[in-house]
Design an enzyme around this catalytic site. Structure first.
Site, mmCIF file in Angstrom:
data_model
loop_
_atom_site.group_PDB
_atom_site.id
_atom_site.type_symbol
_atom_site.label_atom_id
_atom_site.label_comp_id
_atom_site.label_asym_id
_atom_site.label_seq_id
_atom_site.Cartn_x
_atom_site.Cartn_y
_atom_site.Cartn_z
ATOM 1 N N SER A 17 1.436 -1.199 0.015
ATOM 2 C CA SER A 17 -0.082 0.041 0.240
ATOM 3 C C SER A 17 1.035 1.391 -0.247
ATOM 4 C CB SER A 17 -0.639 0.114 1.013
ATOM 5 O OG SER A 17 -0.137 0.064 2.403
ATOM 6 N N GLU A 19 1.018 5.617 1.357
ATOM 7 C CA GLU A 19 0.864 6.893 1.428
ATOM 8 C C GLU A 19 0.873 8.385 0.580
ATOM 9 O OE1 GLU A 19 0.485 7.898 5.174
ATOM 10 O OE2 GLU A 19 1.884 9.508 5.240
ATOM 11 N N ASP A 112 -1.581 15.966 15.272
ATOM 12 C CA ASP A 112 -1.136 16.223 16.257
ATOM 13 C C ASP A 112 -1.770 17.529 17.216
ATOM 14 O OD1 ASP A 112 1.080 15.021 14.859
ATOM 15 O OD2 ASP A 112 1.703 16.593 13.667
ATOM 16 N N PHE A 222 12.477 14.557 9.540
ATOM 17 C CA PHE A 222 11.366 13.406 10.534
ATOM 18 C C PHE A 222 11.592 13.091 11.520
ATOM 19 C CE2 PHE A 222 10.205 14.296 5.377
ATOM 20 C CZ PHE A 222 9.999 14.815 5.906
ATOM 21 N N HIS A 272 3.520 -0.862 3.906
ATOM 22 C CA HIS A 272 3.109 0.362 3.103
ATOM 23 C C HIS A 272 4.260 1.417 3.120
ATOM 24 C CE1 HIS A 272 -0.086 3.054 3.764
ATOM 25 N NE2 HIS A 272 0.274 3.944 4.837
#
Length: 304
Positions: A17, A19, A112, A222, A272
């Site tokens: 999958s 994103e 967040d 990140f 993913h």
């Protein structure tokens, strides 16, 4: 780069999958359309589209979801959904908007804090207090698949991994059907986490999130924000290559492919991938692993 695959066994049992995030300009929109069309060759189980905290990207997210479903023919498109900065009624209205666009799968997240990462989270007045409550609301209609987040190295705001697993169990008890993990780079962390999840009585699929490292400095930032650790051995392979794009691309491809192959050999079957809306590195990784493609000419060329 060599066209051999790293995982020579049958790949038909491995599932993907992807994103995506909503583009901010016409140029980025065209790029995402090209990326989605290219990566569709791997017949993903689904793709997901992110959603800004408090609905800050709602219009762009909805437009992107419609584009992927209608123009790119990806009926399995999932929409991320958060409960930060909105009342229950406002969130419920967003759900109906996405459902009307053809969404039957949500990735339910708390989101967040409104003050940004590092700020203290406070439930919005008359809003869903957390992701578990949001999952319960989505599951009541019985119309949707519901994926949720999981954190092999724990969420930065959690006191410990046990607290994270307790929250995951609450989400599962409320109707979550799949967990997608934050990206990580040490498969031992994921395996230890999964063992603890299973001991807690959680049986839903826990799908590892894989982030190929296009730019080491950016990914390091990140990782720092979300509490993901970059092993020193991996840093040594990439830190000196920011000014050598071809070598960096090759090394990044091998690192991500090796991570997927190692997880596959440990029994993982679903992956993913965080695409950053770009296809070249994702395509290189998938081809190196040996994921099947619907484009037979490409498959034959890769096997040559």
């Amino acid at each position: 780069m060599s066209t051999r695959t790293l995982y020579p066994a049958e790949r038909g049992d491995l599932r993907l999958s992807f994103e995506y995030f909503p583009p901010k300009s016409e140029e980025m929109d065209a790029q995402l359309t090209r990326t989605a069309a290219t990566l569709n060759a791997y017949a993903p189980e689904f793709v997901s589209v992110t959603y800004g905290a408090g609905g800050s990207t709602k219009a762009r997210s909805l437009t992107t979801v419609r584009r992927l479903i209608d123009d790119c023919s990806i009926p399995g498109t999932a929409a991320h959904l958060t409960c930060v900065g909105a009342t229950r009624a406002e969130v419920d209205a967003v759900v109906e908007e996405f459902a009307a666009a053809g969404v039957r799968h949500f990735v339910a997240l708390r989101g967040d804090p409104q003050g940004g990462i590092g700020a203290q989270y406070q439930p919005f007045p008359d809003g869903y207090e957390n992701a578990a409550a949001l999952v319960a609301a989505l599951s009541r209609s019985g119309r949707f698949q519901i994926s949720v987040s999981a954190y092999p190295e724990k969420h930065p705001e959690s006191s410990d991994v046990d607290a994270d697993i307790d929250m995951l169990k609450r989400k599962v008890d409320n109707g979550a059907t799949r967990a997608l993990t934050q990206f990580f780079f040490d498969n031992n962390d994921f395996e230890r986490y999964l063992e603890r999840v299973r001991k807690a009585g959680i049986s839903i699929p826990v799908v590892p999130g894989i982030l190929p490292i296009n730019q080491f400095g950016q990914v390091s930032k990140f990782a720092g924000l979300c509490g993901a650790r970059i092993p020193e051995a991996l840093s040594a392979r990439l830190a000196h290559l920011d000014e050598s794009p071809e070598e960096r691309f090759k090394e990044a491809t091998h690192i991500a492919a090796e991570q997927i192959v190692d997880l596959a050999r440990r029994g993982v079957r679903d992956f993913h991938l965080y695409t950053m809306n770009r296809s070249p590195l994702i395509t290189a990784v998938c081809d190196l692993v040996g994921f099947k493609r619907t484009d037979e000419a490409v498959v034959e060329g890769a096997a040559a």
